[in-house]
Design a protein around this motif. Sequence first.
Motif, PDB file in Angstrom:
ATOM      1  N   PRO A 232       0.827  -1.054   0.135  1.00 24.55           N
ATOM      2  CA  PRO A 232      -0.111   0.119   0.069  1.00 24.55           C
ATOM      3  C   PRO A 232       0.862   1.176   0.008  1.00 24.55           C
ATOM      4  CG  PRO A 232      -0.076  -1.162   2.131  1.00 24.55           C
ATOM      5  CD  PRO A 232       0.633  -1.919   1.233  1.00 24.55           C
ATOM      6  N   ARG A 233       0.338   2.184  -0.801  1.00 23.26           N
ATOM      7  CA  ARG A 233       1.117   3.417  -0.637  1.00 23.26           C
ATOM      8  C   ARG A 233       0.040   4.558  -1.203  1.00 23.26           C
ATOM      9  NH1 ARG A 233       6.932   3.764  -3.879  1.00 23.26           N
ATOM     10  NH2 ARG A 233       7.333   2.160  -2.285  1.00 23.26           N
ATOM     11  N   PRO A 234       0.054   5.731  -0.541  1.00 20.70           N
ATOM     12  CA  PRO A 234      -0.779   6.829  -0.854  1.00 20.70           C
ATOM     13  C   PRO A 234      -0.465   7.334  -2.344  1.00 20.70           C
ATOM     14  CG  PRO A 234       0.393   7.405   1.117  1.00 20.70           C
ATOM     15  CD  PRO A 234       1.154   6.175   0.595  1.00 20.70           C
ATOM     16  N   LEU A 235      -1.426   7.938  -2.917  1.00 24.15           N
ATOM     17  CA  LEU A 235      -1.388   8.308  -4.300  1.00 24.15           C
ATOM     18  C   LEU A 235      -0.112   9.242  -4.658  1.00 24.15           C
ATOM     19  CD1 LEU A 235      -4.096   9.578  -6.525  1.00 24.15           C
ATOM     20  CD2 LEU A 235      -2.050  10.900  -6.617  1.00 24.15           C
ATOM     21  N   LEU A 236       0.459  10.454  -3.652  1.00 26.54           N
ATOM     22  CA  LEU A 236       1.518  11.209  -3.876  1.00 26.54           C
ATOM     23  C   LEU A 236       2.671  10.384  -3.630  1.00 26.54           C
ATOM     24  CD1 LEU A 236       0.031  14.734  -2.697  1.00 26.54           C
ATOM     25  CD2 LEU A 236       0.072  14.033  -4.937  1.00 26.54           C
ATOM     26  N   ASP A 237       2.779   9.364  -3.226  1.00 25.62           N
ATOM     27  CA  ASP A 237       3.871   8.540  -3.100  1.00 25.62           C
ATOM     28  C   ASP A 237       4.068   7.450  -4.077  1.00 25.62           C
ATOM     29  OD1 ASP A 237       4.785  10.119  -0.736  1.00 25.62           O
ATOM     30  OD2 ASP A 237       3.834   8.795   0.598  1.00 25.62           O
ATOM     31  N   THR A 238       3.076   7.652  -4.830  1.00 21.89           N
ATOM     32  CA  THR A 238       3.169   6.315  -5.953  1.00 21.89           C
ATOM     33  C   THR A 238       3.630   6.999  -7.245  1.00 21.89           C
ATOM     34  OG1 THR A 238       1.097   5.347  -4.978  1.00 21.89           O
ATOM     35  CG2 THR A 238       1.735   4.655  -7.235  1.00 21.89           C
ATOM     36  N   SER A 239       4.830   6.558  -7.604  1.00 14.34           N
ATOM     37  CA  SER A 239       5.517   7.124  -8.605  1.00 14.34           C
ATOM     38  C   SER A 239       4.915   6.280  -9.950  1.00 14.34           C
ATOM     39  CB  SER A 239       7.067   6.855  -8.782  1.00 14.34           C
ATOM     40  OG  SER A 239       7.504   5.485  -8.672  1.00 14.34           O
TER      41      SER A 239
ATOM     42  N   LEU B  41       3.763   2.271 -10.134  1.00  9.34           N
ATOM     43  CA  LEU B  41       2.459   1.813 -10.764  1.00  9.34           C
ATOM     44  C   LEU B  41       2.702   0.651 -11.774  1.00  9.34           C
ATOM     45  CD1 LEU B  41      -0.603   2.151 -10.802  1.00  9.34           C
ATOM     46  CD2 LEU B  41      -0.189   3.983 -12.575  1.00  9.34           C
ATOM     47  N   GLU B  42       3.760   1.250 -12.731  1.00  9.05           N
ATOM     48  CA  GLU B  42       4.203   0.166 -13.736  1.00  9.05           C
ATOM     49  C   GLU B  42       4.631  -1.216 -13.134  1.00  9.05           C
ATOM     50  OE1 GLU B  42       6.975   2.471 -16.059  1.00  9.05           O
ATOM     51  OE2 GLU B  42       5.332   3.672 -17.216  1.00  9.05           O
ATOM     52  N   ASP B  43       5.595  -1.049 -12.128  1.00  9.62           N
ATOM     53  CA  ASP B  43       6.022  -2.432 -11.546  1.00  9.62           C
ATOM     54  C   ASP B  43       4.703  -3.315 -11.097  1.00  9.62           C
ATOM     55  OD1 ASP B  43       8.383  -1.728 -11.856  1.00  9.62           O
ATOM     56  OD2 ASP B  43       8.967  -1.025 -10.003  1.00  9.62           O
ATOM     57  N   ALA B  44       3.682  -2.584 -10.431  1.00  4.23           N
ATOM     58  CA  ALA B  44       2.475  -3.285  -9.867  1.00  4.23           C
ATOM     59  C   ALA B  44       1.703  -3.929 -10.956  1.00  4.23           C
ATOM     60  CB  ALA B  44       1.717  -1.975  -9.161  1.00  4.23           C
ATOM     61  N   PHE B  45       1.784  -3.225 -12.186  1.00  5.58           N
ATOM     62  CA  PHE B  45       0.825  -3.644 -13.261  1.00  5.58           C
ATOM     63  C   PHE B  45       1.836  -5.187 -13.852  1.00  5.58           C
ATOM     64  CE2 PHE B  45      -0.301  -4.270 -17.725  1.00  5.58           C
ATOM     65  CZ  PHE B  45      -1.744  -3.998 -17.820  1.00  5.58           C
TER      66      PHE B  45
ATOM     67  N   ALA C  62      -2.103   1.784  -6.774  1.00  5.26           N
ATOM     68  CA  ALA C  62      -1.237   0.660  -7.328  1.00  5.26           C
ATOM     69  C   ALA C  62      -2.024  -0.832  -7.571  1.00  5.26           C
ATOM     70  CB  ALA C  62      -0.042   0.767  -6.951  1.00  5.26           C
ATOM     71  N   TYR C  63      -2.067  -1.126  -6.347  1.00  8.87           N
ATOM     72  CA  TYR C  63      -2.514  -2.510  -6.055  1.00  8.87           C
ATOM     73  C   TYR C  63      -3.895  -2.824  -6.690  1.00  8.87           C
ATOM     74  CZ  TYR C  63      -4.056  -6.738  -3.936  1.00  8.87           C
ATOM     75  OH  TYR C  63      -4.321  -8.266  -3.565  1.00  8.87           O
ATOM     76  N   GLY C  64      -5.036  -1.942  -6.251  1.00  8.60           N
ATOM     77  CA  GLY C  64      -6.355  -1.962  -6.751  1.00  8.60           C
ATOM     78  C   GLY C  64      -6.295  -1.786  -8.231  1.00  8.60           C
ATOM     79  N   THR C  65      -5.669  -0.971  -9.048  1.00  6.69           N
ATOM     80  CA  THR C  65      -5.516  -0.656 -10.425  1.00  6.69           C
ATOM     81  C   THR C  65      -5.004  -2.116 -11.162  1.00  6.69           C
ATOM     82  OG1 THR C  65      -5.219   1.558 -10.029  1.00  6.69           O
ATOM     83  CG2 THR C  65      -4.616   0.798 -12.143  1.00  6.69           C
ATOM     84  N   ALA C  66      -3.853  -2.585 -10.718  1.00  3.35           N
ATOM     85  CA  ALA C  66      -3.298  -3.799 -11.360  1.00  3.35           C
ATOM     86  C   ALA C  66      -4.562  -4.847 -11.130  1.00  3.35           C
ATOM     87  CB  ALA C  66      -2.258  -3.997 -10.646  1.00  3.35           C
ATOM     88  N   LYS C  67      -5.169  -5.197  -9.855  1.00  5.38           N
ATOM     89  CA  LYS C  67      -6.001  -5.947  -9.741  1.00  5.38           C
ATOM     90  C   LYS C  67      -7.239  -5.884 -10.633  1.00  5.38           C
ATOM     91  CE  LYS C  67      -3.502  -8.977  -7.229  1.00  5.38           C
ATOM     92  NZ  LYS C  67      -3.206 -10.163  -7.721  1.00  5.38           N
TER      93      LYS C  67
END
Length: 263
Positions: A100-107, A111-115, A158-163
Amino acid sequence: MILDRFLLTDKVAVVTGAGRGIGAATALALAEAGADVVLSARTAEQLDKIADQIAGTGRGAHVVPADLSDPAAAAALADTAAEQFGRIDIVVNNVGGTLPRPLLDTSTEFLEDAFRFNVSTAHALTSASVPHLLASGDGSIVNISSIMGRVTGRGFLAYGTAKAALAHYTRLAATDLSPKIRVNAVAVGSVATSALEVVVNNPELRERMESATPLRRIGDPDDIAATVIYLCSRAGGYVTGKVFEVDGGLEAPNLDFGLADLT
């Protein structure tokens, strides 16, 4: 007998992220239902332990330690399984996860790594397995998604978008691969795996999560494994393109990270 429809006698399955948690429970359940299993994850010692349990069922197990965050390593499992056991009938894309990570800490890179870890690896193994699944004549793929692919909660961007992508990938892949290969997914809720170890071992946190869950408990890996058995077997033979929600009835996250409003 209706229970015969749940058997997987002499099938061959590939399970990623099989060293512990949902992957380990699923690999063992597949063997108990009659399948030989190729298991892959990073840690050889964990895989060897599960392989020993599978051997105790009388089925075969082949261990492949690998860094499955690399799609090429995931894809290579298909030929390895076919070489080891002569066929592939079942693929379980279980590897994945993102902190888990807040939006502003999500580079963008995060996000690409999560995907890549949750979706690209599943696609790599799926596409590499298709020729073998077609040859088996009864192929089934199950992707492990999450409740966070359909509900909202702070910290899960990131996690929710990828899932969510993996869930819709399941529907699209099922359309492309029907009628020869069935593709389904399991959207899991909070399950007692190492990822929730801090919660499971903290009575206060556990009570908070359980009280926020309609069924008033945290899930067990076997809850997910049983669903995978249904989807892979003749019992689920008329099911494809579906995302099964196995989440205790959740309609929202049952753990709040306490992230404050932006100021």
